[in-house]
Design a protein around this motif. Sequence first.
Motif, PDB file in Angstrom:
ATOM      1  N   ARG A   1       0.824  -1.201   0.000  1.00 39.56           N
ATOM      2  CA  ARG A   1       0.000   0.000   0.000  1.00 39.56           C
ATOM      3  C   ARG A   1       0.862   1.256   0.000  1.00 39.56           C
ATOM      4  N   PHE A   2       1.973   1.243   0.752  1.00 38.83           N
ATOM      5  CA  PHE A   2       2.845   2.410   0.741  1.00 38.83           C
ATOM      6  C   PHE A   2       3.519   2.574  -0.614  1.00 38.83           C
ATOM      7  N   THR A   3       3.914   1.469  -1.242  1.00 32.18           N
ATOM      8  CA  THR A   3       4.530   1.542  -2.567  1.00 32.18           C
ATOM      9  C   THR A   3       3.570   2.170  -3.572  1.00 32.18           C
ATOM     10  N   GLN A   4       2.288   1.771  -3.527  1.00 26.91           N
ATOM     11  CA  GLN A   4       1.302   2.358  -4.439  1.00 26.91           C
ATOM     12  C   GLN A   4       1.212   3.884  -4.224  1.00 26.91           C
ATOM     13  N   TRP A   5       1.150   4.304  -2.968  1.00 29.31           N
ATOM     14  CA  TRP A   5       1.071   5.731  -2.671  1.00 29.31           C
ATOM     15  C   TRP A   5       2.339   6.451  -3.131  1.00 29.31           C
ATOM     16  N   PHE A   6       3.501   5.875  -2.830  1.00 30.36           N
ATOM     17  CA  PHE A   6       4.787   6.499  -3.166  1.00 30.36           C
ATOM     18  C   PHE A   6       4.941   6.626  -4.681  1.00 30.36           C
ATOM     19  N   ASN A   7       4.617   5.556  -5.411  1.00 27.19           N
ATOM     20  CA  ASN A   7       4.753   5.591  -6.869  1.00 27.19           C
ATOM     21  C   ASN A   7       3.814   6.623  -7.489  1.00 27.19           C
ATOM     22  N   GLY A   8       2.586   6.705  -6.967  1.00 24.64           N
ATOM     23  CA  GLY A   8       1.662   7.702  -7.485  1.00 24.64           C
ATOM     24  C   GLY A   8       2.140   9.121  -7.227  1.00 24.64           C
ATOM     25  N   LYS A   9       2.722   9.345  -6.076  1.00 18.72           N
ATOM     26  CA  LYS A   9       3.187  10.692  -5.728  1.00 18.72           C
ATOM     27  C   LYS A   9       4.400  11.097  -6.546  1.00 18.72           C
ATOM     28  N   HIS A  10       5.308  10.146  -6.787  1.00 20.49           N
ATOM     29  CA  HIS A  10       6.580  10.476  -7.440  1.00 20.49           C
ATOM     30  C   HIS A  10       6.625  10.056  -8.907  1.00 20.49           C
ATOM     31  N   GLY A  11       5.524   9.547  -9.452  1.00 25.87           N
ATOM     32  CA  GLY A  11       5.482   9.191 -10.869  1.00 25.87           C
ATOM     33  C   GLY A  11       6.467   8.112 -11.253  1.00 25.87           C
ATOM     34  N   ARG A  12       6.605   7.085 -10.424  1.00 20.38           N
ATOM     35  CA  ARG A  12       7.523   5.994 -10.724  1.00 20.38           C
ATOM     36  C   ARG A  12       6.764   4.701 -10.856  1.00 20.38           C
ATOM     37  N   ARG A  13       7.449   3.624 -11.251  1.00 24.99           N
ATOM     38  CA  ARG A  13       6.841   2.315 -11.435  1.00 24.99           C
ATOM     39  C   ARG A  13       7.641   1.272 -10.666  1.00 24.99           C
ATOM     40  N   GLY A  14       6.961   0.201 -10.284  1.00 29.14           N
ATOM     41  CA  GLY A  14       7.668  -0.949  -9.728  1.00 29.14           C
ATOM     42  C   GLY A  14       7.763  -0.947  -8.220  1.00 29.14           C
ATOM     43  N   THR A  15       8.397  -1.994  -7.712  1.00 29.13           N
ATOM     44  CA  THR A  15       8.518  -2.169  -6.273  1.00 29.13           C
ATOM     45  C   THR A  15       9.461  -1.137  -5.676  1.00 29.13           C
ATOM     46  N   LEU A  16       9.225  -0.803  -4.426  1.00 24.60           N
ATOM     47  CA  LEU A  16      10.059   0.163  -3.708  1.00 24.60           C
ATOM     48  C   LEU A  16      11.056  -0.529  -2.795  1.00 24.60           C
ATOM     49  N   TRP A  17      10.767  -1.775  -2.394  1.00 21.96           N
ATOM     50  CA  TRP A  17      11.553  -2.451  -1.360  1.00 21.96           C
ATOM     51  C   TRP A  17      12.497  -3.463  -1.997  1.00 21.96           C
ATOM     52  N   GLU A  18      13.696  -3.602  -1.407  1.00 20.76           N
ATOM     53  CA  GLU A  18      14.750  -4.357  -2.079  1.00 20.76           C
ATOM     54  C   GLU A  18      14.549  -5.859  -2.031  1.00 20.76           C
ATOM     55  N   GLU A  19      13.831  -6.390  -1.093  1.00 21.90           N
ATOM     56  CA  GLU A  19      13.627  -7.830  -0.982  1.00 21.90           C
ATOM     57  C   GLU A  19      12.529  -8.050   0.052  1.00 21.90           C
ATOM     58  N   ARG A  20      12.192  -9.300   0.317  1.00 26.50           N
ATOM     59  CA  ARG A  20      11.208  -9.526   1.368  1.00 26.50           C
ATOM     60  C   ARG A  20      11.823  -9.111   2.709  1.00 26.50           C
ATOM     61  N   TYR A  21      10.979  -8.717   3.616  1.00 25.55           N
ATOM     62  CA  TYR A  21      11.470  -8.174   4.883  1.00 25.55           C
ATOM     63  C   TYR A  21      12.169  -9.257   5.711  1.00 25.55           C
ATOM     64  N   ARG A  22      13.114  -8.815   6.535  1.00 21.70           N
ATOM     65  CA  ARG A  22      13.777  -9.720   7.480  1.00 21.70           C
ATOM     66  C   ARG A  22      13.059  -9.638   8.817  1.00 21.70           C
ATOM     67  N   SER A  23      13.077 -10.731   9.551  1.00 28.66           N
ATOM     68  CA  SER A  23      12.379 -10.721  10.840  1.00 28.66           C
ATOM     69  C   SER A  23      13.150 -11.538  11.865  1.00 28.66           C
ATOM     70  N   VAL A  24      13.000 -11.137  13.122  1.00 33.83           N
ATOM     71  CA  VAL A  24      13.565 -11.858  14.266  1.00 33.83           C
ATOM     72  C   VAL A  24      12.420 -12.133  15.222  1.00 33.83           C
ATOM     73  N   LEU A  25      12.269 -13.382  15.603  1.00 31.52           N
ATOM     74  CA  LEU A  25      11.263 -13.779  16.583  1.00 31.52           C
ATOM     75  C   LEU A  25      11.815 -13.496  17.976  1.00 31.52           C
ATOM     76  N   VAL A  26      11.085 -12.715  18.777  1.00 32.74           N
ATOM     77  CA  VAL A  26      11.589 -12.244  20.073  1.00 32.74           C
ATOM     78  C   VAL A  26      10.750 -12.840  21.196  1.00 32.74           C
ATOM     79  N   GLU A  27      11.424 -13.249  22.259  1.00 34.64           N
ATOM     80  CA  GLU A  27      10.704 -13.752  23.431  1.00 34.64           C
ATOM     81  C   GLU A  27       9.978 -12.600  24.116  1.00 34.64           C
ATOM     82  N   GLY A  28       8.706 -12.809  24.460  1.00 36.41           N
ATOM     83  CA  GLY A  28       7.928 -11.768  25.119  1.00 36.41           C
ATOM     84  C   GLY A  28       8.061 -11.815  26.627  1.00 36.41           C
TER      85      GLY A  28
END
Length: 572
Positions: free
Chosen positions: A352-379
């Motif tokens: 959703r942010f990529t759609q907004w960003f591309n519309g605002k800046h007149g660009r095409r395609g994905t904004l993020w370099e790869e799938r996100y990284r994650s760490v599972l943390v003990e609560g």
Amino acid sequence: MRRPRLKAPTTHPFAYYHCVSRVVNRAFVLGPEEKNQLVAFMRTYERLYGLRVLSYCIMSNHFHILVEVPQRPADSALPGDCILVAKVRGCLGDKIAGGLEWELGHLRSIGAGDAAEALRQRWFSRMWDISAFMKVLKQRFTQWFNGKHGRRGTLWEERYRSVLVEGCCHALRAMAAYIGLNPVRARICDIKMPVPLQRKLASADPLPTLPPVRRPRLKAPTTHPFAYYHCVSRVVNRAFVLGPEEKNQLVAFMRTYERLYGLRVLSYCIMSNHFHILVEVPQRPADSALPGDCILVAKVRGCLGDKIAGGLEWELGHLRSIGAGDAAEALRQRWFSRMWDISAFMKVLKQRFTQWFNGKHGRRGTLWEERYRSVLVEGCCHALRAMAAYIDLNPVRARICEDPAEYPWCGYAEALAGGENSKEASEAVRFLAAIQPHGGHLPEQPAPAEALRKWRCHLFGIPANEAAQAEELAKGDKARLWRDRIPRDTALAVLAEGGKLPAADYLRCKVRYFSDGSALGRRDFVESVFQSARDRFGPKRKYGPHPLRGLATDSKTDRLYNLRQLQVRVFG
């Protein structure tokens, strides 16, 4: 929600697909060497996957390819081990083929026939399939391209587009001609000029290797009522494109989908080319405990507005009025399938942010370099406190400010700002401040002002207990309350020499354990995660937890562990 790709009916012995993929923002980055390498990868995976490329054209910012895909043979007609190994050897070389041959032989020698067959099926699942072929072709070329040009992230602007073409008729001839005439339409050459199809490939080029199948994300065991994830996502090529307006919009989307998906953001920090977010994810309720239609529609209306909620309300009412209860339940499940799930939350937030960003800046395609990284943390222990503080201190580590309160786009600063718009951040700080330093929660969460005071003490390494503060103040100039933090360069030198730092100094250094450690917590927690995901690790690994190097603790029970034994660039 993304729809499955349109594919040929199984009654057709062959399917023909015209596929097109474009570079991010349609940049002209494919020169002669890049085009030759892309053709080399195409031919390699064409042979390996049992397909046939009928026509192709590699342009400077996109490529077209027309592929014939036969139906997958029945399981009884699949090639044997020897033929499979020979096929892999001819396409990918001796190293990968030798490993496959040894593993198949080893599994059969110990009587693990089911495991050997599962290994064969993993290879066959990629063959005779246009989606697998295009995925591995684009991934492998991106790896090569990024390595050559020293860049990061995806190269292609979105998933490829495809057209299913009828075979054995003029439609196929027309499509092949259309592809071959691409350089003519682009006025690169004249219709009378022959377009070369053969490419002279340098013999020194290494054989392409098959990218590993992407593993499912490591998630908390279902026995945990809540899971906590630290997620990081970076802009393509780590470009600094997120200004104040973009950061505000990303926070707005984050809060919208936080409420819609039933999660809780405990801490976050939006930087100029990446963002961090710490999320609490409850287990999905049993189907019998899911909200009814009215509550679902009200939730959607509160988050996404009347238009989407009205459409959902009408569709549910219409389906139930015509007796299509199963269809109404399927529609509800499509909405619930995205809730209480970290992957769905991060996916829709970034899209959703990529759609907004591309519309605002007149660009095409994905904004993020790869799938996100994650760490599972003990609560409910100091691991969660440390991770939240590490995220809030991002602008301090980047030397943007000396106090995270001065950086508006982090959870602590939002909570400190107060007001109706900071309600979620204030509640998150109250939750974090109620966590005891040695584990467990206070019986009651502190009031907002007291929670902010305690959290600030934690960020700056000051005792939160007022008696302890008075005792420190009595020491005069030697009081730890007034001592400046160790300079970052000095702290890094201490860590490089194998020394240890207090948590307040440790968290002011870039520490990969917090972003690449897979799981973070006490020994028992990390071991339980390791055992729940035992099949992800080799048989030689006997235990999961590895202690965090360089972090000083008061006792062994306070020591933190992670799932990966990082060796390179741990501190920075």
